[in-house]
Structures are given as structure tokens and as C-alpha cells.
Scaffold this motif. Structure first.
Motif, PDB file in Angstrom:
ATOM      1  N   VAL A  31       0.828  -1.210   0.000  1.00  0.00           N
ATOM      2  CA  VAL A  31       0.000   0.000   0.000  1.00  0.00           C
ATOM      3  C   VAL A  31       0.865   1.263   0.000  1.00  0.00           C
ATOM      4  N   HIS A  32       1.935   1.268   0.783  1.00  0.00           N
ATOM      5  CA  HIS A  32       2.810   2.440   0.844  1.00  0.00           C
ATOM      6  C   HIS A  32       3.636   2.568  -0.435  1.00  0.00           C
ATOM      7  N   ARG A  35       1.313   4.071  -3.040  1.00  0.00           N
ATOM      8  CA  ARG A  35       1.003   5.479  -2.763  1.00  0.00           C
ATOM      9  C   ARG A  35       2.235   6.376  -2.862  1.00  0.00           C
ATOM     10  N   GLU A  36       3.324   5.958  -2.209  1.00  0.00           N
ATOM     11  CA  GLU A  36       4.468   6.855  -2.064  1.00  0.00           C
ATOM     12  C   GLU A  36       5.471   6.731  -3.199  1.00  0.00           C
ATOM     13  N   GLN A  40       0.302   6.573  -6.860  1.00  0.00           N
ATOM     14  CA  GLN A  40      -1.109   6.262  -7.124  1.00  0.00           C
ATOM     15  C   GLN A  40      -1.866   6.369  -5.802  1.00  0.00           C
ATOM     16  N   THR A  41      -2.272   7.592  -5.456  1.00  0.00           N
ATOM     17  CA  THR A  41      -2.831   7.830  -4.132  1.00  0.00           C
ATOM     18  C   THR A  41      -4.332   7.540  -4.059  1.00  0.00           C
ATOM     19  N   THR A  43      -5.433   4.615  -4.027  1.00  0.00           N
ATOM     20  CA  THR A  43      -5.482   3.497  -3.090  1.00  0.00           C
ATOM     21  C   THR A  43      -5.307   4.059  -1.685  1.00  0.00           C
ATOM     22  N   HIS A  44      -6.310   3.851  -0.844  1.00  0.00           N
ATOM     23  CA  HIS A  44      -6.267   4.426   0.494  1.00  0.00           C
ATOM     24  C   HIS A  44      -5.675   3.452   1.508  1.00  0.00           C
ATOM     25  N   TRP A  45      -5.273   4.010   2.635  1.00  0.00           N
ATOM     26  CA  TRP A  45      -4.673   3.231   3.712  1.00  0.00           C
ATOM     27  C   TRP A  45      -5.490   3.537   4.944  1.00  0.00           C
ATOM     28  N   CYS A  55      -7.743  -0.596   1.307  1.00  0.00           N
ATOM     29  CA  CYS A  55      -6.483  -0.666   0.547  1.00  0.00           C
ATOM     30  C   CYS A  55      -6.502  -1.737  -0.536  1.00  0.00           C
ATOM     31  N   THR A  81      -5.191  -0.522  -9.802  1.00  0.00           N
ATOM     32  CA  THR A  81      -5.759   0.299  -8.737  1.00  0.00           C
ATOM     33  C   THR A  81      -6.953   1.048  -9.320  1.00  0.00           C
TER      34      THR A  81
END
Length: 169
Positions: A31-32, A35-36, A40-41, A43-45, A55, A81
Motif C-alpha cells: 500500500v505504501h 502510494r508513495e 497512485q494515491t 489506493t487508500h490506507w 487498501c 488500482t
């Protein structure tokens, strides 16, 4: 003396059709990484305990809670995603369904919910309400009461089933 360079790995994935290779710490969760490192933000955490399902991404066609998988384990995988749902011809029927049927309120769970719903409809193109609720039982939503989410998935199923063979990606 720290040897940080020994704790990094190169991870190569295809994400939403694009090949990417990035270096990350060996312990980085998928997930990180998404995102990081991959930016591709969508996808939430959420919960950090694998309970909430926000996620969820598709890894080689299977829905995966990306907070439970190390990025290194996804090396060589094809990841989808929420950003990859929309096609050249516009919104995916699942995205359309969530919009038309008001299947979201705050939107936090929506990306994972949509990817889980896509997987569900690939396994079962014509699910009953019970099968939809069961198929999405790993996804928590704190706003909607799920009623409109079920309607959104039914909407998407109807749209996908109406498409000529081979038209749906």
C-alpha cells in the motif's frame, strides 16, 4: 554503522498498464509502495490491521489487501488500482454504478470497494444481493449502510452483462 543499502529491494510491477521499477525498503508494504513510490494515491490506507479493506487492489487479477503484502512480494506482478479502472471509452461500469446509484458518501472506502466489486463480478457476473453483500463483506463502509453500494454493483452487473462479448475489458 548502519547498512541501509542492504535492506532495500528493487521492485518491478506493471501498474495500471505502466511498467515501473522503484527501490524501496524490504519491509515496505505494498500500500505504501503504491502510494508513495508509484504516486497512485487513489489506493487508500485505513486500519493497519487488514480489517477495513480500503487498501484493496488487484494483483494479477486477485483482490489483495495491500496493507498485508510486502511490495517485494508483488515483484513482477500486474497491479490494478482505482486509477486504472477508467478505460479509453470512459468510466468503468462499476464507477458509473457508484455514481448513478449514490454508492458513496465520504468516498474513503470507495477505491477498495470498486476493485473488490470488479473482482466479484469477474467471478460471478450475475450475483444476487446476498452474493454481493457476501462478496464485499471484507470491505468496511462507515457511511452508506451498504444499500446503495449493492445497487451500484447490480447496476454494473447489468451494464457489463449487456455489453457485447469481448467489449468489456
Amino acid at each position: 554503522m548502519s547498512h541501509d543499502h542492504h535492506n532495500t529491494v528493487d521492485v518491478s510491477v506493471t501498474i495500471n498498464g505502466e511498467s515501473r521499477t522503484e527501490t524501496c525498503e524490504a519491509r515496505t508494504l505494498l500500500v505504501h509502495f503504491i502510494r508513495e513510490q508509484l504516486g497512485q494515491t487513489g489506493t487508500h490506507w485505513g486500519c493497519d490491521t487488514s480489517n477495513c479493506g480500503v487498501c484493496v487492489v488487484s494483483v494479477d487479477g486477485q483482490p489483495v489487501k495491500s496493507c498485508t503484502m510486502l511490495a517485494a512480494m508483488a515483484d513482477g506482478s500486474d497491479i490494478l488500482t482505482v486509477e486504472g479502472l477508467e478505460g479509453d471509452d470512459g468510466l468503468h461500469p462499476i464507477q458509473e454504478g457508484f455514481m448513478e446509484c449514490h454508492g458513496l458518501q465520504c468516498g474513503f472506502c470507495t477505491p477498495g470497494m470498486m476493485i473488490a466489486a470488479k473482482s466479484l463480478l469477474e467471478q460471478n457476473p450475475n450475483p444476487t444481493e446476498h452474493e454481493i453483500r457476501d462478496g464485499l463483506s471484507g470491505q468496511l463502509c462507515r457511511c452508506t449502510g451498504y444499500h446503495n453500494i449493492v445497487k451500484a454493483v447490480q447496476y454494473a452487473a447489468d451494464r457489463l452483462n449487456a455489453q457485447p462479448e469481448g467489449a468489456a475489458s
